[in-house]
Design a protein around this motif. Structure first.
Motif, PDB file in Angstrom:
ATOM      1  N   LEU A 213       0.833  -1.203   0.000  1.00  0.00           N
ATOM      2  CA  LEU A 213       0.000   0.000   0.000  1.00  0.00           C
ATOM      3  C   LEU A 213       0.870   1.257   0.000  1.00  0.00           C
ATOM      4  O   LEU A 213       0.594   2.224  -0.728  1.00  0.00           O
ATOM      5  N   LEU A 214       1.925   1.262   0.811  1.00  0.00           N
ATOM      6  CA  LEU A 214       2.820   2.422   0.859  1.00  0.00           C
ATOM      7  C   LEU A 214       3.496   2.650  -0.489  1.00  0.00           C
ATOM      8  O   LEU A 214       3.657   3.795  -0.933  1.00  0.00           O
ATOM      9  N   ALA A 215       3.883   1.582  -1.147  1.00  0.00           N
ATOM     10  CA  ALA A 215       4.488   1.713  -2.473  1.00  0.00           C
ATOM     11  C   ALA A 215       3.486   2.307  -3.460  1.00  0.00           C
ATOM     12  O   ALA A 215       3.849   3.127  -4.319  1.00  0.00           O
ATOM     13  N   GLY A 216       2.222   1.905  -3.336  1.00  0.00           N
ATOM     14  CA  GLY A 216       1.189   2.463  -4.212  1.00  0.00           C
ATOM     15  C   GLY A 216       0.964   3.944  -3.961  1.00  0.00           C
ATOM     16  O   GLY A 216       0.800   4.730  -4.906  1.00  0.00           O
ATOM     17  N   ILE A 217       0.967   4.346  -2.687  1.00  0.00           N
ATOM     18  CA  ILE A 217       0.796   5.766  -2.362  1.00  0.00           C
ATOM     19  C   ILE A 217       1.972   6.576  -2.900  1.00  0.00           C
ATOM     20  O   ILE A 217       1.789   7.671  -3.450  1.00  0.00           O
ATOM     21  N   ALA A 218       3.174   6.048  -2.759  1.00  0.00           N
ATOM     22  CA  ALA A 218       4.344   6.739  -3.307  1.00  0.00           C
ATOM     23  C   ALA A 218       4.231   6.876  -4.825  1.00  0.00           C
ATOM     24  O   ALA A 218       4.592   7.916  -5.393  1.00  0.00           O
ATOM     25  N   GLY A 219       3.708   5.839  -5.480  1.00  0.00           N
ATOM     26  CA  GLY A 219       3.532   5.905  -6.925  1.00  0.00           C
ATOM     27  C   GLY A 219       2.529   6.960  -7.336  1.00  0.00           C
ATOM     28  O   GLY A 219       2.739   7.693  -8.311  1.00  0.00           O
ATOM     29  N   LEU A 220       1.426   7.077  -6.586  1.00  0.00           N
ATOM     30  CA  LEU A 220       0.444   8.121  -6.876  1.00  0.00           C
ATOM     31  C   LEU A 220       1.051   9.507  -6.677  1.00  0.00           C
ATOM     32  O   LEU A 220       0.787  10.431  -7.451  1.00  0.00           O
ATOM     33  N   ALA A 221       1.870   9.649  -5.631  1.00  0.00           N
ATOM     34  CA  ALA A 221       2.519  10.937  -5.391  1.00  0.00           C
ATOM     35  C   ALA A 221       3.469  11.296  -6.530  1.00  0.00           C
ATOM     36  O   ALA A 221       3.605  12.468  -6.893  1.00  0.00           O
ATOM     37  N   LEU A 232       8.771  10.140  -1.050  1.00  0.00           N
ATOM     38  CA  LEU A 232       8.084   8.919  -0.636  1.00  0.00           C
ATOM     39  C   LEU A 232       8.716   7.685  -1.254  1.00  0.00           C
ATOM     40  O   LEU A 232       8.719   6.603  -0.639  1.00  0.00           O
ATOM     41  N   TYR A 233       9.268   7.821  -2.450  1.00  0.00           N
ATOM     42  CA  TYR A 233       9.982   6.686  -3.051  1.00  0.00           C
ATOM     43  C   TYR A 233      11.237   6.355  -2.262  1.00  0.00           C
ATOM     44  O   TYR A 233      11.597   5.177  -2.098  1.00  0.00           O
ATOM     45  N   ALA A 262       8.134  -3.664  -4.321  1.00  0.00           N
ATOM     46  CA  ALA A 262       9.095  -3.215  -5.331  1.00  0.00           C
ATOM     47  C   ALA A 262       8.457  -3.229  -6.717  1.00  0.00           C
ATOM     48  O   ALA A 262       8.655  -2.301  -7.518  1.00  0.00           O
ATOM     49  N   ALA A 263       7.686  -4.269  -7.010  1.00  0.00           N
ATOM     50  CA  ALA A 263       7.010  -4.353  -8.309  1.00  0.00           C
ATOM     51  C   ALA A 263       5.997  -3.227  -8.475  1.00  0.00           C
ATOM     52  O   ALA A 263       5.865  -2.640  -9.560  1.00  0.00           O
ATOM     53  N   THR A 264       5.273  -2.903  -7.397  1.00  0.00           N
ATOM     54  CA  THR A 264       4.302  -1.806  -7.446  1.00  0.00           C
ATOM     55  C   THR A 264       5.000  -0.477  -7.720  1.00  0.00           C
ATOM     56  O   THR A 264       4.558   0.319  -8.567  1.00  0.00           O
ATOM     57  N   ALA A 265       6.097  -0.228  -7.002  1.00  0.00           N
ATOM     58  CA  ALA A 265       6.842   1.015  -7.200  1.00  0.00           C
ATOM     59  C   ALA A 265       7.385   1.103  -8.623  1.00  0.00           C
ATOM     60  O   ALA A 265       7.330   2.161  -9.264  1.00  0.00           O
ATOM     61  N   LEU A 266       7.905   0.002  -9.135  1.00  0.00           N
ATOM     62  CA  LEU A 266       8.445   0.001 -10.495  1.00  0.00           C
ATOM     63  C   LEU A 266       7.341   0.189 -11.539  1.00  0.00           C
ATOM     64  O   LEU A 266       7.572   0.809 -12.582  1.00  0.00           O
TER      65      LEU A 266
END
Length: 340
Positions: A213-221, A232-233, A262-266
């Motif tokens: 979830l945190l990786a997803g929020i960083a991606g939205l940011a 956030l990344y 990691a996959a979500t962030a990428l």
């Protein structure tokens, strides 16, 4: 007396637990009440007191137009809407604003609301989310304090000050197109911080679905405002590395969550590369040369200064600092000196 001592200890523990539960319930009610109060205050300030949440704002159609075009895979924007804030790239007019505010509008514009001004409502939603998660974080750490009357009043005063002072108030002067991505960026940062830190008092790190979830929020940011996204990344990267190191030492199942995060962030980085390539013709270019901005191109003097001195010059830092602190009067007094 030997038999009474364990009983009295049990009673004290029970009473302490009841007091803490009562304080936690009170804090939840306080959080939602203050969130609603802030939403009302913010609505009044953002609308100049008329509470017209769908009234026009400067550049108010930018994200509407972006939403319509994104829905059909078009990375350009209407020159009449973006005006001098646009960039001329490969024969098209584009903009640098993050796409999240436009993505939030897609369902509404596709259902016939393309001519509705959503800027005020969007800014109100973002700042209310920002305040809500800040209140939750404050109350989360306050919950570890003793449940006394003094503590309750300190916590109440602390939380009230959060909704009536500081940036949460003075940024509400308008719902300008520049403000909306900033508001959503800080809202995402507040949500990230609360979710990441709420377990810290118990010595626990984010893991499992929370890490994803945190990786997803960083991606939205990253797709809202690049500065919040990078921050956030960086935090997400530390959490992922910690998860991988924990798996290396214990060989438990934590590696799955770390790899999924990691996959979500990428995936969000890959999307950013697609956006960049569609806008600027390069996946690694997050912003075009300033020489391509319409504002610069229509003013020969600006273009000349930009070509001669560049977009950044350390000699301009004192001027920029004093302008930031003193505002327009300082700039007006200094303009003749600057032009010389």
């Amino acid at each position: 007396s030997v038999a009474i001592h364990p009983i009295s200890s049990t009673i004290r523990v029970r009473d302490h637990a009841i007091a803490n539960d009562a304080m936690a319930a009170e804090q939840r009610r306080l959080c939602w009440f203050l969130t609603a109060a802030y939403a009302l205050i913010a609505a009044a300030l953002l609308t100049n007191g008329d509470f017209r949440l769908f009234a026009p704002e400067p550049f108010g159609m930018v994200f509407n137009d972006m939403a319509l075009r994104l829905a059909r895979g078009d990375w350009s924007i209407d020159p009449a809407i973006i005006q001098n804030e646009g960039f001329r790239t490969n024969g098209h007019i584009t903009t640098y604003f993050g796409i999240l505010p436009a993505l939030l509008r897609i369902p509404f514009v596709l259902l016939g609301g393309a001519d509705v001004f959503y800027s005020r409502l969007s800014c109100l939603a973002a700042m209310t989310i920002f305040i809500h998660f800040n209140l939750k974080l404050a109350l989360r750490f306050a919950a570890d304090s003793p449940a006394t009357s003094q503590t309750r009043w300190i916590v109440r005063a602390w939380c009230v000050s959060m909704i009536v002072t500081g940036p949460a108030i003075y940024v509400l002067g308008s719902s300008y197109v520049y403000n909306e991505p900033i508001f959503w960026g800080v809202a995402l940062a507040a949500a990230f911080t609360y979710i990441a830190l709420k377990r810290c008092p118990k010595g626990r790190w984010p893991e499992g679905r929370t890490l994803v979830l945190l990786a997803g929020i960083a991606g939205l940011a990253l797709h809202t405002r690049i500065t919040e996204g990078f921050g956030l990344y960086a935090a997400t990267g530390v959490l992922i590395l910690r998860g991988l190191w924990h798996w290396h030492r214990t060989r438990d199942g934590s590696v799955t969550a770390a790899l999924a995060a990691a996959a979500t962030a990428l995936a969000f980085i890959a999307l950013a590369c697609v956006v960049n390539n569609g806008r600027w013709g390069s996946p690694l270019n997050f912003s075009p040369p300033l020489q391509t901005q319409l504002f610069v191109q229509v003013d020969p003097h600006h273009l000349e200064v930009l070509m001669k001195h560049g977009a950044f010059n350390p000699l301009r830092l004192p001027v920029a600092l004093f302008y930031y602190l003193a505002g327009m009067p300082f700039k007006a007094a200094l303009v003749p000196f600057i032009e010389e």
